[in-house]
Scaffold this motif. Structure first.
Motif, short mmCIF file in Angstrom:
data_model
loop_
_atom_site.label_atom_id
_atom_site.label_comp_id
_atom_site.label_asym_id
_atom_site.label_seq_id
_atom_site.Cartn_x
_atom_site.Cartn_y
_atom_site.Cartn_z
N ALA A 64 36.12 25.77 65.00
CA ALA A 64 36.38 27.16 65.40
C ALA A 64 35.22 27.63 66.28
O ALA A 64 34.29 28.29 65.79
CB ALA A 64 36.51 28.04 64.17
N PRO A 65 35.25 27.28 67.57
CA PRO A 65 34.13 27.61 68.46
C PRO A 65 33.78 29.09 68.46
O PRO A 65 34.67 29.95 68.56
CB PRO A 65 34.64 27.16 69.83
CG PRO A 65 35.63 26.07 69.53
CD PRO A 65 36.31 26.52 68.26
N VAL A 66 32.51 29.38 68.34
CA VAL A 66 32.04 30.77 68.37
C VAL A 66 32.46 31.45 69.66
O VAL A 66 32.67 32.67 69.70
CB VAL A 66 30.51 30.81 68.17
CG1 VAL A 66 29.96 32.20 68.42
CG2 VAL A 66 30.15 30.34 66.75
N ALA A 67 32.62 30.68 70.72
CA ALA A 67 33.03 31.24 72.01
C ALA A 67 34.41 31.89 71.95
O ALA A 67 34.76 32.70 72.80
CB ALA A 67 33.03 30.15 73.08
N PRO A 90 30.08 36.00 64.24
CA PRO A 90 30.24 34.72 63.55
C PRO A 90 28.99 33.85 63.67
O PRO A 90 28.06 34.17 64.41
CB PRO A 90 31.40 34.08 64.31
CG PRO A 90 31.21 34.57 65.71
CD PRO A 90 30.67 35.98 65.59
N GLY A 91 28.99 32.74 62.92
CA GLY A 91 27.89 31.78 63.00
C GLY A 91 27.05 31.79 61.75
O GLY A 91 27.43 32.31 60.70
N LEU A 92 25.86 31.20 61.84
CA LEU A 92 24.93 31.14 60.72
C LEU A 92 24.26 32.49 60.56
O LEU A 92 23.53 32.94 61.45
CB LEU A 92 23.88 30.05 60.96
CG LEU A 92 22.90 29.81 59.80
CD1 LEU A 92 23.62 29.30 58.56
CD2 LEU A 92 21.81 28.82 60.22
N LEU A 93 24.49 33.14 59.43
CA LEU A 93 23.97 34.49 59.19
C LEU A 93 22.76 34.51 58.28
O LEU A 93 22.02 35.48 58.24
CB LEU A 93 25.07 35.37 58.58
CG LEU A 93 26.37 35.48 59.39
CD1 LEU A 93 27.35 36.40 58.68
CD2 LEU A 93 26.09 35.98 60.79
N LEU A 94 22.58 33.42 57.53
CA LEU A 94 21.46 33.36 56.59
C LEU A 94 21.13 31.91 56.31
O LEU A 94 22.04 31.09 56.17
CB LEU A 94 21.84 34.07 55.28
CG LEU A 94 20.75 34.22 54.21
CD1 LEU A 94 19.68 35.18 54.69
CD2 LEU A 94 21.37 34.73 52.91
N ASN A 104 36.92 33.91 65.70
CA ASN A 104 37.02 32.55 66.26
C ASN A 104 37.89 31.66 65.38
O ASN A 104 38.61 30.79 65.89
CB ASN A 104 35.63 31.93 66.44
CG ASN A 104 34.73 32.02 65.22
OD1 ASN A 104 34.68 33.03 64.53
ND2 ASN A 104 34.02 30.94 64.95
N LEU A 105 37.89 31.90 64.06
CA LEU A 105 38.76 31.15 63.17
C LEU A 105 40.19 31.68 63.23
O LEU A 105 41.15 30.94 63.04
CB LEU A 105 38.24 31.22 61.73
CG LEU A 105 38.99 30.40 60.69
CD1 LEU A 105 39.00 28.91 61.05
CD2 LEU A 105 38.41 30.61 59.30
#
Length: 264
Positions: A16-19, A27-31, A103-104
């Motif tokens: 699920a590309p962040v783009a 989205p992405g790594l939050l912690l 993205n998902l």
């Protein structure tokens, strides 16, 4: 093979590309630390306190959710609410958090593909969007045969395991259905442009239903949570498959999540 947080991030971005995310999303790594080892992952729709408690009790190294638990960073790290208290507990237990949101929704095999399959739609195609022409967000597909709106709403209710649901529409049968998990009512015009006579989404409000009626579009509210929850099972499945295919010793757990909105 040793697995790090960064490995999970790379795989999730491939799936699920962040783009593909909307501009307002987070989205992405939050912690967490990208070099931290991962042996156990928990998947969930939301990072609520009860999910964090389960992750801590199970000794999880990383939680992968659909909704980001912060859409914008707080101005202070002081523990002034439950969410920040939960954040501190996650940090103390070295638990990383990754989110894949809109993205998902858009990804192939993501929220809306899973929802379309659950509703047994055929010939499913993407609904285009100007902001991300390479990957549509919603999906549109055909029922095997036309159905009366009330019968279709009952079918959606059973498919999602809902206690009840709301719908609005006219006398025309349901045949070409658009699906947008979560809050997708603002994409009604896109659904109509894709040829849909019916939209299945969540968070349906009174005036939104009136607008759908005025546009000649049937609309079914499967609720925000229930239209998105099926993708968590998909996340569990693909992460386990990836671990097996790449020879990684990773355990993947599914968090228990109660319905946020209860019915009587």
């Amino acid at each position: 093979m040793e697995t790090k947080v960064s490995d999970i991030c790379v795989f999730m971005n491939e799936f699920a590309p962040v783009a593909y995310a909307e501009k307002w999303d987070n989205p992405g790594l939050l912690l967490g630390h990208v070099e931290a080892p991962v042996h156990k992952i928990m998947v969930a729709l939301d990072l609520m306190p009860e999910v964090a408690e389960q992750a801590i009790e199970e000794g999880v190294d990383m939680v992968v959710t659909h909704h980001p638990f912060y859409f914008s960073l707080p101005k202070t790290l002081a523990v002034t609410d439950t969410k920040m208290e939960m954040t501190y507990e996650l940090i103390k237990h070295d638990i990383a958090v990754y989110a894949a949101h809109t993205n998902l929704d858009a990804a192939k095999g993501g929220v809306n593909d899973v929802l379309a399959a659950l509703l047994k739609l055929n010939d499913v195609t993407e609904i285009p969007r100007k902001e991300c022409p390479e990957q549509g967000l919603g999906r549109v597909g055909m029922l095997a045969e036309p159905m009366a709106l009330a019968d279709f709403a009952a079918f959606v209710k059973d498919a999602l395991g809902a206690e009840h649901l709301n719908f609005a529409g006219g006398e025309e049968p349901v045949f070409k259905v658009a699906v947008i998990g979560g809050s997708g009512a603002d994409l009604m015009e896109d659904a109509i442009a894709a040829g849909a006579d019916t939209l299945v989404t969540g968070d349906l409000k009174y005036h939104v239903a009136q607008k759908a009626l005025n546009l000649g579009l049937n609309i079914v509210d499967g609720t925000h949570q229930l239209t998105e929850s099926p993708v968590v099972d998909q996340l569990e499945k693909i992460l386990r498959g990836w671990a097996v295919d790449t020879g990684r010793d990773i355990e993947v757990l599914r968090a228990h999540e109660d319905l946020v909105l209860q019915s009587i």
